[in-house]
Design an enzyme around this catalytic site. Structure first.
Site, short mmCIF file in Angstrom:
data_model
loop_
_atom_site.label_atom_id
_atom_site.label_comp_id
_atom_site.label_asym_id
_atom_site.label_seq_id
_atom_site.Cartn_x
_atom_site.Cartn_y
_atom_site.Cartn_z
N TYR A 1 -8.04 14.12 -9.85
CA TYR A 1 -6.93 13.38 -10.47
C TYR A 1 -5.94 14.35 -11.11
O TYR A 1 -4.72 14.26 -10.90
CB TYR A 1 -7.52 12.42 -11.51
CG TYR A 1 -6.54 11.67 -12.37
CD1 TYR A 1 -5.64 10.77 -11.82
CD2 TYR A 1 -6.54 11.84 -13.76
CE1 TYR A 1 -4.76 10.06 -12.63
CE2 TYR A 1 -5.67 11.13 -14.57
CZ TYR A 1 -4.78 10.24 -14.00
OH TYR A 1 -3.92 9.54 -14.80
N ASP B 1 0.89 -1.16 0.00
CA ASP B 1 0.00 0.00 0.00
C ASP B 1 0.93 1.22 0.00
O ASP B 1 1.62 1.47 0.98
CB ASP B 1 -0.87 -0.05 1.27
CG ASP B 1 -1.73 1.21 1.42
OD1 ASP B 1 -1.57 2.15 0.62
OD2 ASP B 1 -2.53 1.24 2.37
N LYS C 1 -2.01 15.22 -10.26
CA LYS C 1 -0.96 15.04 -11.27
C LYS C 1 -0.12 16.32 -11.41
O LYS C 1 1.09 16.25 -11.56
CB LYS C 1 -1.56 14.62 -12.62
CG LYS C 1 -2.04 13.18 -12.63
CD LYS C 1 -0.86 12.21 -12.46
CE LYS C 1 -1.26 10.78 -12.33
NZ LYS C 1 -0.17 9.89 -11.94
C1 AKB Z 1 -7.85 8.67 -17.39
O1 AKB Z 1 -8.72 8.65 -18.27
O2 AKB Z 1 -8.04 9.05 -16.23
C2 AKB Z 1 -6.45 8.24 -17.77
C3 AKB Z 1 -5.61 9.42 -18.15
C4 AKB Z 1 -5.83 10.11 -19.44
O3 AKB Z 1 -4.74 9.78 -17.41
N1 AKB Z 1 -6.50 7.30 -18.84
#
Ligand code: AKB
Length: 325
Positions: free
Chosen positions: A142, A52, A146
């Protein structure tokens, strides 16, 4: 052990681990993940360790026990799953990345690969031929993790001299494992449905154009970036792409073989994410610095996907490694 792969049973991890083991020998590449590989995946039956990445002590003891030269840190929660549980996405993506960078620094790991994504871009970035350096104000959790991950890795390069390298992946198309909950997953599901003769309900509109890459190009790109002499790298995070396409383009390619393939469109929350991402990216810095060039365009990808997905389904119709299978 020379190499550690975290998130080793995800979409990229499964094929990268298989490739690295073929290159360095199975006993030199440790596959680590939070859960076992799915039955039918190429990783099933191969050695692995439970890890993890949010557990700093577990990482610390793994790196104390083994002197890894290289780490590929692929464990992450992707854009779709990330919007369903933003707090978990923050925890896994941020704490995990920080833990890996810290453990690598303390244990003198030679080289690290941290994947980034087109999700770093947002509504304020140019949507066509998005440049490598531009406004990064993503709307998804997300994407936020990033961008922060890119800034963190650059900090570790500057401050501690760690050799960390990163690619901003577009949607990735592959047939050996299920994609992990992203906005671009439809581009795998659609092939599986076509081969199975099932109607596909697409969660993005027909004209939603996004950049993509085939897994075989992904592996080549990771190798090329990781092998490039450091003095050739003008930056640490590179845009990269194979081709751009929308669901309509995939359907037209598939119907060349499966003429009666039926598709309907029911956009969900992932449409907003896709609408904030580039339609195409400018990957000329990757081409100039370390010779990136994709080998797979939409038509080659479609032919290869249809061939392999139908072979897999013929051999084992109930195989769990493909989505919807
Ligand atoms: C997503 O769709 O979240 C991934 C990406 C483009 O990072 N495939």
């Amino acid at each position: 052990m020379r190499v550690l792969v975290t998130g080793a049973f995800g979409q990229i991890g499964t094929e990268l681990t298989e490739h690295l083991r073929a290159m360095h020998g199975s006993d030199q590449v440790m596959a680590a993940d939070i859960r076992p590989p799915r039955a039918g995946s190429p990783a099933a039956g191969q050695p692995w360790v439970h890890l993890d990445v949010t557990d700093a002590r577990a990482l610390e003891s793994l790196l104390t026990e083994h002197r890894f030269e290289t780490i590929y840190h692929l464990a992450a929660i992707l854009s779709g799953k990330g919007e369903e549980n933003p707090q978990a996405a923050y925890h896994v993506n941020m704490t995990g990345t920080m833990n890996v960078l810290e453990a690598a620094r303390k244990h003198g790991v030679g080289r690290l690969f941290l994947p980034s994504s087109i999700a770093v871009f947002g509504q304020d970035s140019p949507r066509d031929m998005t440049p490598n350096e531009t406004v990064l104000r993503p709307g998804s959790m997300y994407g936020i993790t990033k961008v922060a991950g890119e800034l963190l890795l650059e900090y570790y390069v500057q401050r501690y001299g760690l050799d960390v390298r990163s690619l901003r992946f577009p949607g990735i198309i592959s047939y050996k494992t299920e994609p992990g909950g992203g906005t671009t997953d439809y581009a795998v599901d659609i092939f599986v449905h076509a081969v199975q003769g099932r109607r596909y309900r697409c969660f993005l509109t027909e004209g939603t154009r996004l950049p993509f890459m085939y897994m075989k190009d992904v592996i080549r790109a990771v190798d090329a970036l990781m092998d490039a002499p450091a003095e050739l790298l003008t930056r640490r995070c590179y845009n990269i792409s194979g081709f751009s396409a929308d669901p309509g383009d995939f359907i037209r390619e598939i119907r060349r073989v499966y003429g009666d393939f039926a598709v309907s469109f029911k956009p969900d929350f992932r449409q907003d994410i896709a609408d904030s991402w580039p339609r195409s990216v400018d990957d000329s810095p990757a081409r100039q610095d370390w010779g990136w060039h994709p080998e797979y365009d939409l038509s080659r990808v479609s032919q290869d996907m249809l061939k392999h997905v139908s072979q897999i389904l013929q051999q084992a119709p109930g195989l769990g490694c493909l989505p919807g299978a």
